[in-house]
Scaffold this motif. Structure first.
Motif, PDB file in Angstrom:
ATOM      1  N   HIS A 114       0.690  -1.328   0.071  1.00 31.22           N
ATOM      2  CA  HIS A 114      -0.037  -0.109   0.089  1.00 31.22           C
ATOM      3  C   HIS A 114       0.876   1.299  -0.094  1.00 31.22           C
ATOM      4  N   TYR A 115       2.036   1.272  -0.405  1.00 32.22           N
ATOM      5  CA  TYR A 115       2.899   2.397  -0.636  1.00 32.22           C
ATOM      6  C   TYR A 115       2.793   3.245  -1.749  1.00 32.22           C
ATOM      7  N   PRO A 116       2.813   4.476  -1.660  1.00 30.14           N
ATOM      8  CA  PRO A 116       2.872   5.393  -2.760  1.00 30.14           C
ATOM      9  C   PRO A 116       3.924   5.299  -3.635  1.00 30.14           C
ATOM     10  N   LEU A 167      12.975  -7.181   2.525  1.00 31.79           N
ATOM     11  CA  LEU A 167      13.007  -7.858   3.761  1.00 31.79           C
ATOM     12  C   LEU A 167      12.443  -7.220   5.108  1.00 31.79           C
ATOM     13  N   ARG A 168      12.004  -7.659   5.850  1.00 37.01           N
ATOM     14  CA  ARG A 168      11.496  -6.926   7.075  1.00 37.01           C
ATOM     15  C   ARG A 168      11.646  -7.595   8.294  1.00 37.01           C
ATOM     16  N   ALA A 169      12.156  -6.858   9.391  1.00 36.49           N
ATOM     17  CA  ALA A 169      12.597  -7.476  10.708  1.00 36.49           C
ATOM     18  C   ALA A 169      11.495  -7.274  11.779  1.00 36.49           C
ATOM     19  N   VAL A 212      -0.783 -12.106  10.137  1.00 40.17           N
ATOM     20  CA  VAL A 212       0.257 -13.017   9.655  1.00 40.17           C
ATOM     21  C   VAL A 212       1.665 -12.739  10.108  1.00 40.17           C
ATOM     22  N   TYR A 213       1.929 -11.331  10.331  1.00 35.78           N
ATOM     23  CA  TYR A 213       3.151 -11.069  10.919  1.00 35.78           C
ATOM     24  C   TYR A 213       3.434 -11.760  12.325  1.00 35.78           C
ATOM     25  N   ASN A 214       2.657 -11.907  13.075  1.00 37.23           N
ATOM     26  CA  ASN A 214       2.727 -12.501  14.401  1.00 37.23           C
ATOM     27  C   ASN A 214       2.672 -14.039  14.078  1.00 37.23           C
ATOM     28  N   THR A 253      10.357  -3.377  11.847  1.00 33.37           N
ATOM     29  CA  THR A 253      11.289  -2.045  11.842  1.00 33.37           C
ATOM     30  C   THR A 253      10.634  -0.879  10.787  1.00 33.37           C
ATOM     31  N   TYR A 254       9.988  -1.421   9.664  1.00 31.03           N
ATOM     32  CA  TYR A 254       9.956  -0.409   8.727  1.00 31.03           C
ATOM     33  C   TYR A 254       8.859   0.578   9.172  1.00 31.03           C
ATOM     34  N   TYR A 255       8.045   0.063  10.166  1.00 30.01           N
ATOM     35  CA  TYR A 255       6.945   0.840  10.781  1.00 30.01           C
ATOM     36  C   TYR A 255       7.626   2.015  11.418  1.00 30.01           C
ATOM     37  N   LEU A 256       8.748   1.828  12.166  1.00 29.42           N
ATOM     38  CA  LEU A 256       9.214   2.817  12.747  1.00 29.42           C
ATOM     39  C   LEU A 256       9.685   3.787  12.011  1.00 29.42           C
TER      40      LEU A 256
HETATM   41 FE    FE Z   1       3.271  -4.179   6.884  1.00 27.14          FE
END
Ligand code: FE
Length: 339
Positions: A33-35, A123-125, A163-165, A219-222
């Motif tokens: 959902h990223y512009p 990748l997402r941590a 799903v992340y959890n 981390t990317y949400y930070l």
């Molecule tokens: Fe996300």
């Protein structure tokens, strides 16, 4: 409009028209959902002359839609987040195997499907963030330690239906077995400051407000809070710190956002070329700077913000295992009381 612009527009129309005439518009079903993705896809069009049409919806919805449309689906590419969703798409039979040396070369083995139905792109941590005025980094150590009673009433995390959890719990099943993973989910739920609600950003906002001391987030949400147009969100990012757990053992839980070529695609070569573009150096360089995701291409530099979080080691578990263990993770969460 200046004459040069006009000429440029006329030129790009001329370039795009033949592609459109022969129906070479690439259709991408995307859960992201990223512009900044739209700008990236526009770069693909600039380079190749191939227009991209994006259909955005949730992962489950897109997979269901692909299944319902069958061979008549207009989609060429499916993009979604999390190995759990990528595995679900493969299991639903909506993707096809792709032969691409460029994809295999760019993407480490742990982040792609062995049968080449899907490929990790970013990748997402999933880590711990904490409020440094109430927690010192020395008090933090592992995911497992979050089950300790000294964290009672101090932890926040989103719902286990996300799903992340589920993928995080799958990584704990892989590391410690089902019994230990169930005990962990129960204990972490007991340690929460409130019942799970909201998304990862909401957990961080609540920690910044003092509702709890630590949160389990990607981390990317930070990064998204750090780059937010809302000054209150930037303030949240400024007061919180990142902790990378399990650095003396297996490393952090890493997941991916990725994609594959649909089984229905009438243009599989073009669709493959699109995925190859997403792991090209140009595209990969954009992810740390726009979405704060980590690049899948190892030689691409991290952003200043990402570097400020420090170095870390990563759990080497191939992420396809997260998909394989997803049903077990869901079952354990349902028994754990973690809503
Ligand atoms: Fe996300």
């Amino acid at each position: 409009m200046n004459p040069f612009r006009l000429l440029l527009n006329a030129f790009s129309l001329f370039m795009l028209f033949p592609a459109m005439l022969i129906g070479e518009t690439l259709v991408v079903y995307s859960h992201r959902h990223y512009p900044s993705d739209d700008l990236l896809f526009a770069r693909f069009t600039e380079q190749t002359g191939i227009p991209v049409r994006v259909v955005k919806a949730g992962a489950g919805e897109l997979i269901e839609r692909l299944r319902a449309e069958g061979d008549n689906s207009p989609a060429d590419v499916l993009i979604t987040a999390d190995a759990g969703n990528l595995a679900m798409a493969k299991a639903a039979g909506v993707l096809r195997p792709v032969e691409s040396e460029a994809l295999v070369r760019a993407i480490p083995e742990a982040y792609r499907d062995p049968d080449h139905h899907w490929f990790g792109i970013t990748l997402r941590a999933r880590v711990i963030v904490y409020a440094p005025e109430r927690v010192s980094s020395g008090e933090l150590s592992t995911y497992e330690d979050l089950a300790d009673p000294r964290w009672r009433g101090r932890i926040l995390a989103r719902s286990s239906s996300h799903v992340y959890n589920q993928s995080l719990l799958a990584s704990l099943i892989a590391a410690n077995g089902e019994d230990a993973a169930l005990a962990w989910a129960r204990a972490v739920r007991r340690n929460m400051a409130r019942p799970p609600q909201g998304n990862d950003r909401d957990q961080m906002r609540a920690v910044a407000r003092g509702l709890a001391d630590i949160a389990i987030v990607n981390t990317y949400y930070l990064g998204l809070l750090h780059d937010s147009p809302d000054p209150r969100d930037r303030e949240v990012a400024a007061v919180l710190r990142v902790f990378f757990p399990n650095q003396d053992s297996r490393g952090i839980h890493m997941n991916a956002s990725g994609g594959g070529v649909t089984r229905a695609s009438a243009r599989p070569e073009l669709a493959t070329r699109f995925l190859e573009f997403l792991v090209s150096e140009e595209a990969q360089q954009s992810f740390p700077l726009t979405t704060s995701e980590f690049p899948v291409l190892s030689e691409v530099p991290l952003s200043d913000l990402q570097r400020s979080w420090g170095d870390f080691i990563i759990d080497p578990l191939p992420i396809r295992v997260l998909g394989e263990l997803n049903p077990a993770a869901v079952r354990l969460f349902n028994r754990s009381g973690w809503e």
